[in-house]
Design an enzyme around this catalytic site. Sequence first.
Site, PDB file in Angstrom:
ATOM      1  N   HIS A   1      -3.117  -9.524  -6.110  1.00  0.00           N
ATOM      2  CA  HIS A   1      -4.419  -9.816  -5.764  1.00  0.00           C
ATOM      3  C   HIS A   1      -4.499 -11.267  -5.026  1.00  0.00           C
ATOM      4  O   HIS A   1      -5.421 -11.910  -5.444  1.00  0.00           O
ATOM      5  CB  HIS A   1      -5.446  -9.943  -6.988  1.00  0.00           C
TER       6      HIS A   1
ATOM      7  N   HIS B   1      -9.972  -5.988  -9.029  1.00  0.00           N
ATOM      8  CA  HIS B   1      -8.734  -5.544  -8.326  1.00  0.00           C
ATOM      9  C   HIS B   1      -9.115  -5.787  -6.677  1.00  0.00           C
ATOM     10  O   HIS B   1     -10.282  -5.292  -6.487  1.00  0.00           O
ATOM     11  CB  HIS B   1      -8.143  -4.202  -8.649  1.00  0.00           C
TER      12      HIS B   1
END
Length: 568
Positions: free
Chosen positions: A488, A532
């Site tokens: 991420h 996310h």
Amino acid sequence: MSEDPNAKILILEAGQDSAEIDNMHMPGAWTKLHYGPTDWNIVSPPQPGLNGKVCRLPRGRFLGGSSGSNGTICVRGVEQDYDDWGFPEWSGKEMFRAMKKSETFHPKDWFPHDQDAHGYDGPLHIEPATEVFPIADRFLESYQSKGLEYVPDMFSNGATANGCGHAMRTTYQGYRTTAADYLTKDRERSNVTIRCDSTVDKVVLERGSDGVLQAKGVEYLDNRGNRYKSFATKEVLLAGGTYNTPTMLLRSGIGPKADLEALNIPVQLDLPGVGKNLQDHQLIFTYYELSEPDLTDDARVNHDVDGYNTGHSEWKEKKTGWLSTFPFGTFAFARLNDRLDKENAEWRALERRPGRDPMDLTETQPNLEFFNTVCYGGPPEYTDKPKEGEWALAMCCFLCGAQSRGFVTIKTTDPFEPPYADPCYLSDKRDLLMMTEGVRFANEIVMEGAGTKDIVKGSWPPSAKHHLNKTNEDWQPHVQRYASTSYHPGGTAKLGKLDDPMAVVDQYLQVYGVKGLRVVDCSIMPTLHSGHTQMPAFGIAEKAAEYIQQAWATTSASKNDSGYQARL
């Protein structure tokens, strides 16, 4: 943007066309794309915060990018994450609207979805998990017994920072859905040209009579090293992602002056923030052994010695089987600041802004995210697969609000060389303390939670004893040994105000000091959200398209220039 038939759009993709990559379309085959020509093969330097560990930092190198090699999970965070960016144009309400705009949601009978949280006519096909394994329900029970309220669709509506529920997946009918779905299949348009195997080297820049730089096009290379130029009559958009967008800017002569001069790159624009502010959610997989069979998917995934080929054949024939879905169960957010304040003197002594904890988060933002796997599995370095008669899973934990900051740069002007990325994991002690408390709490969920306490034998592999750890200090060596990337990354072309010396783009994603150049990817995120990154990536793109459509709604040059901001 291609909705306007008068617009002509050229998309340059460094990797191959994804249409023929089975491993991309199979949701469960994610790690098969993390090496070789389908990946950028970025490797961190040794990380002092992780006992000198080197981390692979996979990024998709094919049409659709990392949306074709991620975990398919849709966790949007909470509105305050985006309010913290400091622009009304990028508020939580705006980002949740834009993320919703990108999706076509497919309900399932078993899942009580929040109808208002979803979109129903976007390019991305999104659904709940196709199979709910018994172990997932056991974890829901454990989460609730530890004080995390069940809010089924909380990861779509951003309703709570302390609860449990189900995360949606970018899958449908056994297929992974990706960013390429905006451009291909039933959305192909004649005014869009896609050139794969085309690696962008630099932006073609010219200085106007007013002394301001203008992006005129790009230089790129094919896989044989042949060099080409393409020119834009309107704008150049960089969407290389957190690692590759800053490298394109640097090779173009846009970035920190010292970094450019070190590589003998002519300085077109001294923009100090390019490549700085790198963030990534720290993630850790902690494994446990179960005492009961048939709760997990280990029989198909791990006990079958030919499990991958079996699963691949089933997917090819029926679009079913274990490779048609992603092996995660249920999810949770938790706030643990009060717990640390109560038990940890070092934490209590840390400075904080009014109304915020030491991670600079409010009570409406989670400190950590948790989720379980439905079998033994995870990143490729985990190879202790259970044999027949053994069952194992991971309890996963990742850190929200990370305070550590790294950077991205280049060591050579060769565009085929991977970027140099140093995430500086756990370089800020606050991250270590909160991450460790998260793993400690996760262990309590597994070992003491109502749904799991009677079915867990202990740590996996059996020789490990981490399940016996009790204190934050007990868990710190475990975290420093096993934590790694959550895939991420964000922040390396920071969205910021004109007076922010580290800002790279303005509220319309235009690069400061350059006309006709925008950045459209997660590199613009000033701070990572609590979730996310794929849904924010789509939300950023949706909003950028709206801004570009507005800018070019008239042919008046003065109208288009009105949104441009220069830093002099």
